[in-house]
Design an enzyme around this catalytic site. Structure first.
Site, PDB file in Angstrom:
ATOM      1  N   TRP A  36       0.816  -1.291  -0.051  1.00 50.34           N
ATOM      2  CA  TRP A  36      -0.031   0.059  -0.188  1.00 50.34           C
ATOM      3  C   TRP A  36       0.959   1.312   0.131  1.00 50.34           C
ATOM      4  CZ3 TRP A  36      -4.909   1.824   0.479  1.00 50.34           C
ATOM      5  CH2 TRP A  36      -5.275   2.953   1.196  1.00 50.34           C
ATOM      6  N   MET A  37       0.594   2.076  -0.990  1.00 47.35           N
ATOM      7  CA  MET A  37       1.121   3.602  -0.838  1.00 47.35           C
ATOM      8  C   MET A  37      -0.123   4.623  -0.625  1.00 47.35           C
ATOM      9  SD  MET A  37       2.658   5.556  -4.219  1.00 47.35           S
ATOM     10  CE  MET A  37       4.227   5.099  -3.908  1.00 47.35           C
ATOM     11  N   ASN A  38       0.214   5.701   0.289  1.00 44.37           N
ATOM     12  CA  ASN A  38      -0.609   6.946   0.209  1.00 44.37           C
ATOM     13  C   ASN A  38       0.162   8.059   0.140  1.00 44.37           C
ATOM     14  OD1 ASN A  38      -0.989   5.964   3.104  1.00 44.37           O
ATOM     15  ND2 ASN A  38      -1.662   7.952   3.322  1.00 44.37           N
ATOM     16  N   ASP A  39       0.040   9.196   0.990  1.00 46.60           N
ATOM     17  CA  ASP A  39       0.533  10.539   0.650  1.00 46.60           C
ATOM     18  C   ASP A  39       2.147  10.435   0.239  1.00 46.60           C
ATOM     19  OD1 ASP A  39      -1.895  10.863   1.683  1.00 46.60           O
ATOM     20  OD2 ASP A  39      -1.278  11.878   3.722  1.00 46.60           O
ATOM     21  N   GLN A  55       3.980   7.386   2.358  1.00 46.00           N
ATOM     22  CA  GLN A  55       3.128   6.280   3.256  1.00 46.00           C
ATOM     23  C   GLN A  55       2.993   5.041   2.932  1.00 46.00           C
ATOM     24  OE1 GLN A  55       1.425   8.121   6.852  1.00 46.00           O
ATOM     25  NE2 GLN A  55       3.652   8.612   6.159  1.00 46.00           N
ATOM     26  N   PHE A  98       3.579   8.812  10.608  1.00 46.17           N
ATOM     27  CA  PHE A  98       2.711   9.380   9.390  1.00 46.17           C
ATOM     28  C   PHE A  98       3.405  10.463   8.764  1.00 46.17           C
ATOM     29  CE2 PHE A  98      -2.165   8.839  11.035  1.00 46.17           C
ATOM     30  CZ  PHE A  98      -1.941   7.521  10.902  1.00 46.17           C
ATOM     31  N   GLU A 223      -5.456  18.753   6.032  1.00 44.05           N
ATOM     32  CA  GLU A 223      -4.222  17.876   6.021  1.00 44.05           C
ATOM     33  C   GLU A 223      -3.292  18.194   5.014  1.00 44.05           C
ATOM     34  OE1 GLU A 223      -5.547  13.583   7.356  1.00 44.05           O
ATOM     35  OE2 GLU A 223      -6.206  13.809   5.317  1.00 44.05           O
TER      36      GLU A 223
END
Length: 497
Positions: A36-39, A55, A98, A223
């Protein structure tokens, strides 16, 4: 010394990433090494290379305890994966490292600033995530968390500010050698605010002031802030949660916000002059910028939407990708975005078509591809008879298609991926009000296997969407209804070398 948690993540990703072929990934967008990848995090230029952290939950394609993935590039288009940089392995970040940022220190070390998350049980039986700001220092591959962590905690938040919505520090170095950072926070009114902190050396931090207050105007919590000077203005980028739509400008859910203004010379306060969405499509969030060595401001966002994270192929070995790097500028009080100019070096097989007459559906065999850069200029065939609708359809075969459609009378451009192969009732359409005179519109579409990014009127607006259509759907067609349309086309293939 690296922790057991970090060593396990590095070992796991090295093994599992070998199972992912290059053809299963985008050609020139950064995707998760595995899982998984986010920001985007820590987007910085350090020792001759661009560093992008992100992330990351390496163990599966769902959000989990956040690590920092890591990749480097010399041109922002071809990426080399490096080992996981941070893992949740200290008491103050045991439930997640985070989002955050990075900067080079005067002694040549690389400083990471991130949000540490520690889950606590409340006296009423609930669970809250206490968030603090932490530092790690390294050499571009290995990073050591500092003994003084966390360097910002509940004592450094203004009265009424939340300790569980206090995250995403964006750090920068000033010309005088001092440092600042902005952090997203939720004040007592339940909306969002951006806090400004200062430091003489990057390690000792103090609260300066509330830089900008949402006052419940644009969603709730703000955010992933970024704050910088650009073309004589000051710009705040942030990603508000829980937005309500305002006409075509903002859409429901988690969105993006750009505030353009100036700093008051007397008070140093940020004075807002203009607000707008950053992207008007479906999949774009949490952008972060870097200043290149030649002075350009380049932005990359997470090319995904929190409400569409179920949209993926079964058994997919990775989830999450970054947007194309975009050169940003301010023109006429507005944020403009252009694809990174280095992308043009990947162009090949130029195809130019002039005055293509479209009435009904028009297919051209030579017009196809899923890794392409295509510019369109559309206008009415007859100035006296305005057409009702124009559409360009791509990633297309007998079963699948994704479409951009334009209605000149309303000046509304729509992206629609409901026929792109997804079987879930998630967000498939978004519309944007665009500038068009006499039915004319300029579009630039960039496709890279699993995505489309649309640059409207030379970057005045953008619309971004992910696609998971099978690769053999590579047709492109035009459609016009209620009047003829003339289209000029310049199309290139984008090669991976």
């Amino acid at each position: 010394m690296s922790s057991q948690t970090l060593r396990e993540a590095r070992k796991y990703e090295e093994v599992s990433a070998k199972l992912i072929s290059a053809e299963e990934r985008p050609a020139f967008h950064l995707s998760a090494y595995t899982g998984w990848m986010n920001d985007p995090n820590g987007f910085s230029y350090y020792q001759g290379k661009y560093h992008m952290f992100y992330q990351y939950h390496p163990y599966n394609c769902n959000w989990g305890p956040m690590h920092w993935g890591h990749a480097v590039s010399e041109d922002l288009l071809h990426w080399e994966y490096l080992p996981t940089a941070l893992a949740p392995d200290e008491f103050y970040d045991r439930d997640g490292c985070f989002s955050g940022s990075a900067v080079e220190l005067p002694d040549g070390r690389h400083l990471l600033m991130y949000t540490g998350v520690m889950r606590k049980h409340t006296e009423h039986g609930g669970i809250v995530d206490v968030q603090t700001q932490c530092l790690a220092v390294g050499d571009g591959i290995d990073y050591q968390k500092v003994d003084a962590n966390p360097v910002l905690n509940f004592k450094d938040i203004p009265e009424g500010g939340s300790t569980i919505d206090f995250r995403d520090p964006k750090i920068w170095k000033n010309e005088d050698g001092t440092f600042n950072c902005v952090v997203g926070n939720r004040p007592a009114d339940g909306s969002g605010q951006i806090l400004l902190y200062s430091s003489p050396d990057g390690f000792e931090w103090k609260f300066d002031k509330v830089l900008v207050s949402n006052k419940n105007r644009y969603g709730k919590m703000w955010e992933c802030p970024d704050f910088f000077e650009l073309d004589g203005k000051y710009v705040l980028l942030t990603s508000p949660q829980d937005m309500l739509p305002e006409g075509f400008e903002y859409h429901n859910g988690n969105g993006t916000l750009c505030l353009i203004g100036h700093l008051d010379p007397e008070s140093g306060e940020f004075v807002e002059e203009h607000n707008q969405a950053i992207d008007y499509g479906i999949d774009f969030y949490a952008p972060q910028t870097v200043k290149t060595p030649d002075g350009r401001r380049v932005m990359i966002g997470w090319m995904q939407n929190w409400d569409t994270c179920s949209m993926r192929m079964p058994n997919q070995p990775w989830f999450g990708q970054m947007s194309l790097p975009r050169e940003i500028s301010i023109k006429n009080g507005r944020l403009y975005q252009q694809p990174l100019r280095e992308l043009e070096e990947m162009r090949s097989n130029r195809l130019e078509l002039k005055d293509v007459a479209v009435n009904g559906t028009v297919f051209m065999k030579e017009l196809k591809g899923r890794r392409i850069d295509m510019e369109l200029r559309i206008r009415p065939e007859d100035a006296e008879q305005m057409y009702q609708k124009f559409a360009v359809r791509f990633a297309q075969n007998d079963t699948y298609q994704t479409a951009l459609s334009f209605r000149p009378r309303e000046s509304v451009l729509k992206i629609d991926r409901k026929f792109s192969g997804n079987r879930r009732a998630i967000i498939h359409q978004r519309r944007s009000l665009v500038n068009s005179k006499d039915g004319e519109l300029k579009l630039r579409l960039i496709l890279d296997r699993f995505s489309v990014e649309v640059f409207i009127n030379d970057g005045e607006q953008t619309m971004t969407a992910t696609l998971y259509t099978p690769m053999d759907a590579e047709g492109i067609s035009f459609f016009a209804d209620g009047g003829g349309v003339l289209v000029d086309v310049v199309k290139y293939d984008l090669t991976e070398e």
